[in-house]
Motif scaffolding. Structure first.
Motif, PDB file in Angstrom:
ATOM      1  N   ILE A 171       5.553  48.382 -29.327  1.00 24.24           N
ATOM      2  CA  ILE A 171       5.780  48.919 -27.984  1.00 24.24           C
ATOM      3  C   ILE A 171       5.148  50.292 -27.829  1.00 24.24           C
ATOM      4  O   ILE A 171       4.566  50.608 -26.791  1.00 24.24           O
ATOM      5  CB  ILE A 171       7.280  48.928 -27.602  1.00 24.24           C
ATOM      6  CG1 ILE A 171       7.456  49.261 -26.117  1.00 24.24           C
ATOM      7  CG2 ILE A 171       8.070  49.928 -28.421  1.00 24.24           C
ATOM      8  CD1 ILE A 171       6.926  48.232 -25.170  1.00 24.24           C
ATOM      9  N   MET A 172       5.216  51.126 -28.861  1.00 26.18           N
ATOM     10  CA  MET A 172       4.609  52.462 -28.772  1.00 26.18           C
ATOM     11  C   MET A 172       3.090  52.347 -28.649  1.00 26.18           C
ATOM     12  O   MET A 172       2.469  53.084 -27.891  1.00 26.18           O
ATOM     13  CB  MET A 172       5.000  53.315 -29.972  1.00 26.18           C
ATOM     14  CG  MET A 172       6.491  53.630 -30.041  1.00 26.18           C
ATOM     15  SD  MET A 172       7.147  54.392 -28.546  1.00 26.18           S
ATOM     16  CE  MET A 172       6.434  56.017 -28.653  1.00 26.18           C
ATOM     17  N   THR A 173       2.507  51.413 -29.373  1.00 22.19           N
ATOM     18  CA  THR A 173       1.061  51.204 -29.277  1.00 22.19           C
ATOM     19  C   THR A 173       0.687  50.692 -27.890  1.00 22.19           C
ATOM     20  O   THR A 173      -0.262  51.186 -27.268  1.00 22.19           O
ATOM     21  CB  THR A 173       0.581  50.216 -30.358  1.00 22.19           C
ATOM     22  OG1 THR A 173       0.906  50.753 -31.641  1.00 22.19           O
ATOM     23  CG2 THR A 173      -0.918  49.980 -30.262  1.00 22.19           C
ATOM     24  N   GLU A 174       1.430  49.711 -27.402  1.00 22.96           N
ATOM     25  CA  GLU A 174       1.129  49.154 -26.082  1.00 22.96           C
ATOM     26  C   GLU A 174       1.219  50.216 -24.990  1.00 22.96           C
ATOM     27  O   GLU A 174       0.365  50.280 -24.104  1.00 22.96           O
ATOM     28  CB  GLU A 174       2.068  47.984 -25.775  1.00 22.96           C
ATOM     29  CG  GLU A 174       1.745  46.740 -26.572  1.00 22.96           C
ATOM     30  CD  GLU A 174       2.738  45.612 -26.338  1.00 22.96           C
ATOM     31  OE1 GLU A 174       3.615  45.734 -25.450  1.00 22.96           O
ATOM     32  OE2 GLU A 174       2.635  44.607 -27.051  1.00 22.96           O
ATOM     33  N   ILE A 175       2.235  51.037 -25.042  1.00 22.43           N
ATOM     34  CA  ILE A 175       2.396  52.104 -24.044  1.00 22.43           C
ATOM     35  C   ILE A 175       1.251  53.100 -24.153  1.00 22.43           C
ATOM     36  O   ILE A 175       0.676  53.524 -23.152  1.00 22.43           O
ATOM     37  CB  ILE A 175       3.759  52.810 -24.205  1.00 22.43           C
ATOM     38  CG1 ILE A 175       4.901  51.851 -23.870  1.00 22.43           C
ATOM     39  CG2 ILE A 175       3.823  54.077 -23.371  1.00 22.43           C
ATOM     40  CD1 ILE A 175       4.927  51.349 -22.449  1.00 22.43           C
ATOM     41  N   SER A 176       0.914  53.490 -25.375  1.00 20.00           N
ATOM     42  CA  SER A 176      -0.101  54.535 -25.548  1.00 20.00           C
ATOM     43  C   SER A 176      -1.491  54.095 -25.097  1.00 20.00           C
ATOM     44  O   SER A 176      -2.289  54.927 -24.689  1.00 20.00           O
ATOM     45  CB  SER A 176      -0.133  55.016 -27.000  1.00 20.00           C
ATOM     46  OG  SER A 176      -0.597  53.999 -27.844  1.00 20.00           O
ATOM     47  N   SER A 198      -0.681  59.720 -17.935  1.00 19.41           N
ATOM     48  CA  SER A 198      -0.170  60.534 -19.054  1.00 19.41           C
ATOM     49  C   SER A 198       1.271  60.942 -18.802  1.00 19.41           C
ATOM     50  O   SER A 198       2.091  60.950 -19.718  1.00 19.41           O
ATOM     51  CB  SER A 198      -1.038  61.770 -19.259  1.00 19.41           C
ATOM     52  OG  SER A 198      -2.322  61.397 -19.679  1.00 19.41           O
ATOM     53  N   ASP A 199       1.581  61.275 -17.550  1.00 20.55           N
ATOM     54  CA  ASP A 199       2.953  61.671 -17.206  1.00 20.55           C
ATOM     55  C   ASP A 199       3.926  60.514 -17.407  1.00 20.55           C
ATOM     56  O   ASP A 199       5.044  60.713 -17.891  1.00 20.55           O
ATOM     57  CB  ASP A 199       3.028  62.168 -15.762  1.00 20.55           C
ATOM     58  CG  ASP A 199       2.366  63.518 -15.571  1.00 20.55           C
ATOM     59  OD1 ASP A 199       2.151  64.235 -16.584  1.00 20.55           O
ATOM     60  OD2 ASP A 199       2.071  63.876 -14.410  1.00 20.55           O
ATOM     61  N   GLU A 200       3.509  59.300 -17.040  1.00 20.36           N
ATOM     62  CA  GLU A 200       4.377  58.139 -17.229  1.00 20.36           C
ATOM     63  C   GLU A 200       4.590  57.858 -18.711  1.00 20.36           C
ATOM     64  O   GLU A 200       5.703  57.529 -19.136  1.00 20.36           O
ATOM     65  CB  GLU A 200       3.777  56.915 -16.537  1.00 20.36           C
ATOM     66  CG  GLU A 200       3.837  57.001 -15.020  1.00 20.36           C
ATOM     67  CD  GLU A 200       3.063  55.894 -14.333  1.00 20.36           C
ATOM     68  OE1 GLU A 200       3.563  55.367 -13.327  1.00 20.36           O
ATOM     69  OE2 GLU A 200       1.945  55.547 -14.803  1.00 20.36           O
ATOM     70  N   LYS A 201       3.538  57.995 -19.501  1.00 20.78           N
ATOM     71  CA  LYS A 201       3.663  57.796 -20.951  1.00 20.78           C
ATOM     72  C   LYS A 201       4.599  58.837 -21.549  1.00 20.78           C
ATOM     73  O   LYS A 201       5.441  58.530 -22.398  1.00 20.78           O
ATOM     74  CB  LYS A 201       2.289  57.852 -21.619  1.00 20.78           C
ATOM     75  CG  LYS A 201       1.400  56.670 -21.263  1.00 20.78           C
ATOM     76  CD  LYS A 201       0.015  56.820 -21.853  1.00 20.78           C
ATOM     77  CE  LYS A 201      -0.891  55.690 -21.405  1.00 20.78           C
ATOM     78  NZ  LYS A 201      -2.237  55.788 -21.972  1.00 20.78           N
ATOM     79  N   ALA A 203       6.983  60.450 -19.961  1.00 18.92           N
ATOM     80  CA  ALA A 203       8.338  60.144 -19.491  1.00 18.92           C
ATOM     81  C   ALA A 203       8.951  59.018 -20.326  1.00 18.92           C
ATOM     82  O   ALA A 203      10.129  59.076 -20.693  1.00 18.92           O
ATOM     83  CB  ALA A 203       8.314  59.762 -18.009  1.00 18.92           C
ATOM     84  N   PHE A 204       8.146  58.009 -20.640  1.00 18.78           N
ATOM     85  CA  PHE A 204       8.624  56.912 -21.480  1.00 18.78           C
ATOM     86  C   PHE A 204       9.027  57.431 -22.862  1.00 18.78           C
ATOM     87  O   PHE A 204      10.104  57.113 -23.375  1.00 18.78           O
ATOM     88  CB  PHE A 204       7.550  55.828 -21.610  1.00 18.78           C
ATOM     89  CG  PHE A 204       7.939  54.733 -22.567  1.00 18.78           C
ATOM     90  CD1 PHE A 204       8.768  53.701 -22.163  1.00 18.78           C
ATOM     91  CD2 PHE A 204       7.483  54.738 -23.874  1.00 18.78           C
ATOM     92  CE1 PHE A 204       9.139  52.703 -23.039  1.00 18.78           C
ATOM     93  CE2 PHE A 204       7.842  53.748 -24.760  1.00 18.78           C
ATOM     94  CZ  PHE A 204       8.682  52.723 -24.341  1.00 18.78           C
ATOM     95  N   ALA A 205       8.155  58.240 -23.465  1.00 15.10           N
ATOM     96  CA  ALA A 205       8.436  58.783 -24.802  1.00 15.10           C
ATOM     97  C   ALA A 205       9.710  59.622 -24.791  1.00 15.10           C
ATOM     98  O   ALA A 205      10.532  59.540 -25.709  1.00 15.10           O
ATOM     99  CB  ALA A 205       7.249  59.598 -25.299  1.00 15.10           C
ATOM    100  N   LYS A 206       9.877  60.427 -23.745  1.00 16.19           N
ATOM    101  CA  LYS A 206      11.094  61.255 -23.654  1.00 16.19           C
ATOM    102  C   LYS A 206      12.332  60.379 -23.527  1.00 16.19           C
ATOM    103  O   LYS A 206      13.368  60.674 -24.120  1.00 16.19           O
ATOM    104  CB  LYS A 206      11.001  62.214 -22.471  1.00 16.19           C
ATOM    105  CG  LYS A 206      10.082  63.373 -22.732  1.00 16.19           C
ATOM    106  CD  LYS A 206      10.032  64.327 -21.557  1.00 16.19           C
ATOM    107  CE  LYS A 206       9.090  65.481 -21.860  1.00 16.19           C
ATOM    108  NZ  LYS A 206       9.023  66.435 -20.761  1.00 16.19           N
ATOM    109  N   ARG A 207      12.232  59.309 -22.765  1.00 17.65           N
ATOM    110  CA  ARG A 207      13.381  58.409 -22.600  1.00 17.65           C
ATOM    111  C   ARG A 207      13.725  57.722 -23.918  1.00 17.65           C
ATOM    112  O   ARG A 207      14.889  57.601 -24.276  1.00 17.65           O
ATOM    113  CB  ARG A 207      13.084  57.380 -21.502  1.00 17.65           C
ATOM    114  CG  ARG A 207      14.259  56.517 -21.182  1.00 17.65           C
ATOM    115  CD  ARG A 207      15.410  57.329 -20.578  1.00 17.65           C
ATOM    116  NE  ARG A 207      16.554  56.455 -20.402  1.00 17.65           N
ATOM    117  CZ  ARG A 207      17.772  56.711 -20.862  1.00 17.65           C
ATOM    118  NH1 ARG A 207      18.034  57.846 -21.453  1.00 17.65           N
ATOM    119  NH2 ARG A 207      18.732  55.845 -20.705  1.00 17.65           N
ATOM    120  N   VAL A 208      12.718  57.265 -24.646  1.00 18.60           N
ATOM    121  CA  VAL A 208      12.958  56.664 -25.965  1.00 18.60           C
ATOM    122  C   VAL A 208      13.638  57.681 -26.881  1.00 18.60           C
ATOM    123  O   VAL A 208      14.588  57.365 -27.594  1.00 18.60           O
ATOM    124  CB  VAL A 208      11.641  56.145 -26.592  1.00 18.60           C
ATOM    125  CG1 VAL A 208      11.830  55.770 -28.058  1.00 18.60           C
ATOM    126  CG2 VAL A 208      11.117  54.962 -25.805  1.00 18.60           C
TER     127      VAL A 208
END
Length: 126
Positions: free
Chosen positions: A92-97, A104-107, A109-114
């Motif tokens: 999932i981290m690879t797919e998001i990245s 970049s902001d959405e990525k 935000a996702f990382a912060k939520r994780v």
């Protein structure tokens, strides 16, 4: 008004003051490859050091890196071996990245939520 990282900075200053022989903030900074002014800002709680600086400080002071990361409400980033041990997390981290549809902001935000979810889970376990 007390700043967010005041207690963390105070702890780092205390660690420096226990060194034998005593070292100035500028000498410690030189040892960990940052400027003395930046180290001073960290010790005064005005800046949050990045992960690499926290690892360097932990090594220099001979303390557990996890203790320094906790001072800043951070988790130690996983090693490659740890990421490989959890294939679904790595996937999932690879797919998001690499997803070009996400900004970049959405990525971020996702990382912060994780990170928030992981922190809540870990703290619940204590």
């Amino acid at each position: 008004m007390e700043n967010k990282w005041h207690n963390a900075g105070t702890k780092l200053r205390e660690l420096r003051k226990t060194l034998k022989p005593k070292m100035s903030v500028f000498k410690v900074a030189k040892q960990i490859h940052i400027s003395g002014n930046y180290m001073s800002l960290i010790e005064r709680g005005l800046n949050c050091p990045n992960d690499q600086i926290l690892f360097n400080l932990a090594e220099f002071y001979g303390v557990d890196p996890g203790d320094l990361f906790k001072l800043y409400d951070k988790m130690i980033p996983p090693t490659l071996e740890q990421m490989n041990a959890i294939p679904s997390l790595r996937k999932i981290m690879t797919e998001i990245s690499i997803d070009e549809k996400l900004s970049s902001d959405e990525k971020e935000a996702f990382a912060k939520r994780v990170y928030e979810i992981a922190t809540q889970f870990i703290n619940k376990e204590d």
